[in-house]
Design an enzyme around this catalytic site. Sequence first.
Site, PDB file in Angstrom:
ATOM      1  N   ALA A  10       8.038  18.582  -5.827  1.00  0.00           N
ATOM      2  CA  ALA A  10       7.881  17.658  -4.992  1.00  0.00           C
ATOM      3  C   ALA A  10       8.580  16.390  -5.200  1.00  0.00           C
ATOM      4  O   ALA A  10       9.638  15.981  -4.553  1.00  0.00           O
ATOM      5  CB  ALA A  10       6.600  17.172  -4.787  1.00  0.00           C
ATOM      6  N   CYS A  42       0.375  22.129  -4.057  1.00  0.00           N
ATOM      7  CA  CYS A  42      -0.643  22.276  -3.441  1.00  0.00           C
ATOM      8  C   CYS A  42      -1.702  22.762  -2.973  1.00  0.00           C
ATOM      9  O   CYS A  42      -2.739  22.738  -2.777  1.00  0.00           O
ATOM     10  CB  CYS A  42      -1.196  20.586  -3.110  1.00  0.00           C
ATOM     11  N   VAL A  78      15.752  24.997 -18.885  1.00  0.00           N
ATOM     12  CA  VAL A  78      16.797  24.077 -18.948  1.00  0.00           C
ATOM     13  C   VAL A  78      16.017  24.297 -20.869  1.00  0.00           C
ATOM     14  O   VAL A  78      14.623  23.748 -20.948  1.00  0.00           O
ATOM     15  CB  VAL A  78      16.524  22.929 -18.990  1.00  0.00           C
ATOM     16  N   ALA A 104      12.387  16.093 -13.894  1.00  0.00           N
ATOM     17  CA  ALA A 104      11.370  16.711 -13.374  1.00  0.00           C
ATOM     18  C   ALA A 104      10.533  17.444 -13.784  1.00  0.00           C
ATOM     19  O   ALA A 104      10.322  18.824 -12.788  1.00  0.00           O
ATOM     20  CB  ALA A 104      11.565  16.064 -11.195  1.00  0.00           C
ATOM     21  N   GLY A 106       7.506  18.118 -14.696  1.00  0.00           N
ATOM     22  CA  GLY A 106       6.358  18.550 -13.794  1.00  0.00           C
ATOM     23  C   GLY A 106       5.085  19.249 -15.028  1.00  0.00           C
ATOM     24  O   GLY A 106       4.895  18.345 -16.166  1.00  0.00           O
ATOM     25  N   ALA A 107       4.399  19.214 -14.922  1.00  0.00           N
ATOM     26  CA  ALA A 107       3.464  19.226 -15.950  1.00  0.00           C
ATOM     27  C   ALA A 107       2.450  20.751 -15.832  1.00  0.00           C
ATOM     28  O   ALA A 107       3.147  21.867 -15.552  1.00  0.00           O
ATOM     29  CB  ALA A 107       2.085  18.692 -15.229  1.00  0.00           C
ATOM     30  N   ILE A 269      19.446   8.996 -17.918  1.00  0.00           N
ATOM     31  CA  ILE A 269      18.177   9.099 -17.781  1.00  0.00           C
ATOM     32  C   ILE A 269      17.017   8.869 -16.493  1.00  0.00           C
ATOM     33  O   ILE A 269      16.715   7.815 -17.432  1.00  0.00           O
ATOM     34  CB  ILE A 269      17.535  10.022 -18.927  1.00  0.00           C
ATOM     35  N   GLY A 273       7.894  12.325 -11.022  1.00  0.00           N
ATOM     36  CA  GLY A 273       6.691  13.829 -10.661  1.00  0.00           C
ATOM     37  C   GLY A 273       5.977  13.205 -11.018  1.00  0.00           C
ATOM     38  O   GLY A 273       5.254  12.634 -12.368  1.00  0.00           O
TER      39      GLY A 273
END
Lengths: 428, 177
Positions: A10, A42, A78, A104, A106-107, A269, A273
């Site tokens: 997202a 989601c 990365v 970004a 995320g988790a 930087i 998110g």
Amino acid sequence: MRYCIIGGSAAGTSACEMIRGIDKKADITLITDEKFALYSRCLLSYLLAGSINEDKLKFKEKDFFERNKIEALLGVRVEKIDSKKRELGLSNKKKVTFDRLLIATGARPKEMGIPGEDKKGVFALRTIEDARGILNRSNKGVKRVAILGGGLIGMRDAYALGHKGFDIKVIVKSGQILSQMMEKEGAEIIEAHIKKFGVDVMKGLAATEILGKDEVSGIILDNGNKLDCELVIVGKGVAPNIELAKDIGLATKEGIIADDYLAASQDGIWTAGDVCEAKDLVTGEKTVNALWPCAVEQGRVAALNMAGKKTKYEGSQSMNSLDLFGLSTISIGVTKPKGAGYEILTSKTENSYKRLVIKGDILWGMTLVGKVENAGVYGILIRNKINISDYKKILLRDDFNYAKILPLIKKEAQKFCKPEFQDILLTY
Amino acid sequence: MTDKKQKKGVKIFCDITKCLGCKACELACAVEHSKAKELALSIKEKPTPKKRRKVSGVEDKIMSFGCQHCEEAPCVAACMSSAMYKDPVTGETKHDKDKCVGCWMCIMVCPFSAIIQDVTDKVAMKCDLCPDNEDYACVAACPTNALFSGTPEEFKRRVEEKSSPAALKRTKIKSGV
């Protein structure tokens, strides 16, 4: 200008879109470790439930990257950020340079840390690969499923598989389900409802071991009992992927600390998110609000700032929506206040429940179970910290809706800048 | 499709000073979104056709309201299946029923309580500006001209014009006062 974006969900995609909208000539590279791109995480529980297919997981058009002239590196991780050289080291041994970087990342699902977690048949539900794995497994004679954790993820998984007729046991450590989202009274209504559909909640218990040779055959609970099952889903929440940021010394706590412009603690930087720890609108404190709408918004704001259009991030609002077997529930803001000075108003009917958290004549949070259509109206009262002193009874009433708060909006009109609010006020 | 319907920014406005709360708009909306599109026939349809407008009291006044087709629509940003989207030409906030999974994120963020749960199909439902109709059903049904279809600028002009003596006279003749 060379922009690099790490993460393709997202936040990452909304940032790409925004940067391209501002800067037609920029070089934009998006790097994600997932091969299957542009899908909505989601929606995975809906895929599991069989209500949608993989095509419908996509939240952007197929030609999104081409149309926006974005170089997308899919299935590439990365491994290192070199903030001095402004260079990223990739898992395919290549390097890409950047002028401005968005992290970004995320988790990822938290692990249980118990023996047997690596057995076949133990899953989390975070990626398309997880969903495919669960579907594959559930087609192979699985009857009993144990879900470890009674939070949002656990409950969505329970619904998805319960919907298909599996025998579901949800193991919850605390005395209630959805303990992060709401207090006990609301959670009990939901628990009673899902029980009718074969989802059994076992409270005050935790799994201590997952049993089986190669494949799962059961779990051991902390009361010593054994529970037979062929599929285990771990739903213990998520942890932000902050390793890359930590390696280069960016300020991190739970997530990567972002300032009011979503910049991380080093020049050039930004972050957005589920990995981003930014201001919460209601509490004013820095929080990771790992929510789809927040990620989209943060991606956009970070992108505006990256492209030189200085834009303040207003802050995220903690909120959640859940629908289990036709029972809807939405919560916004502070639902389980800590400390003194809060006033709690509740109303309950046979199939609906409403709970408002008020402090100093301001609505801080609310929970709705059953009837949710006015959730967003409470949301703007919370977000804009509107004085509701004369409206407490009205807020609780069954016929509450947007029209009822029009006088409040008129009184504090300066807080409602969006033209749509002003248009409605024209004749009032 | 009429030219008016292709115009950017057109939506439905309510002049609260003129709304009597007769609910003709609610009824017309439900009928417009029925299969038969005619009152007598649509009443017996299953599921019962649903309205996307609401008529409600505001202190001592009454208003009719629905989707505002916000320029920066929170429902579009919150939608995780991209079922909610903006029409690039008209700016209308559109809803693709086939993509909707009924997660109610849109309801969670809509400040106008303009999105309704279609519990039969488990999808969101809201004002779609009557795609099957040359006109707008609610506006056509409004007996006092409280409802108005147009751009925000056109509505503003209308409100300003309304307070001129000539306009007041026109209103009186029309409403038979």
